[in-house]
Scaffold this active site. Structure first.
Site, PDB file in Angstrom:
ATOM      1  N   GLY A  49       3.619  33.517 -65.425  1.00 59.37           N
ATOM      2  CA  GLY A  49       3.094  33.236 -64.105  1.00 59.37           C
ATOM      3  C   GLY A  49       3.938  33.791 -62.984  1.00 59.37           C
ATOM      4  CB  CYS A  50       7.338  34.852 -62.671  1.00 62.19           C
ATOM      5  SG  CYS A  50       7.774  33.110 -62.702  1.00 62.19           S
ATOM      6  CB  ALA A  51       5.252  39.002 -59.499  1.00 57.90           C
TER       7      ALA A  51
END
Length: 142
Positions: A49-51
């Site tokens: 869920g993190c870029a």
């Protein structure tokens, strides 16, 4: 509820006049945060869920609800490393029971982060908070 380290951070942010100074401070916190050993940068520690690439490795001392929560973390993006350091200030040293009682959005809002992070960074920050909360909740029931 916040740790003494987070209270100190909030006071520092109050002293810093503009967001650019605060942003630099977060980056400096990330630079000072110890790196993770490459051997623990595995799918089990990676935060989805993190870029950016983000890994969080929990460290829990003791058992049950009073076990002490701590973690190590790293990212390939300097601002995200800084956000990991901010979360460390917020959660490290709490009991796993107390981690769940922290209102992370409200505490982080005290720093003005909500207004200055991109949508992707905000989503990543939420994903890190959720990983921390889930890990602490699981440890509290052991």
């Amino acid at each position: 509820m916040a740790t003494e380290a987070f209270e100190e951070l909030a006071e520092t942010f109050e002293f810093l006049d503009d967001w650019e100074d605060r942003y630099r401070h977060v980056i400096d916190m990330g630079k000072a945060f110890p790196p993770l050993d490459d051997a623990v940068k595995v799918p089990a520690t990676k935060v989805d869920g993190c870029a950016s690439q983000v890994w969080i490795l929990p460290r829990i001392e003791g058992q049950g609800p009073e076990a002490q929560f701590d973690f190590e973390g790293e990212s390939d993006a300097m601002i995200v490393r800084g956000l990991i350091a901010v979360l460390h200030a917020l959660y490290a040293g709490l009991s796993v029971k107390d981690v769940g009682a922290v209102d992370a959005p409200a505490e982080l809002a005290r720093l003005g982060l909500n207004d200055h992070l991109s949508a992707q960074r905000s989503n990543g920050l939420r994903a890190m908070v959720e990983r921390i909360r889930k890990t602490a909740q699981e440890a509290a029931t052991v």
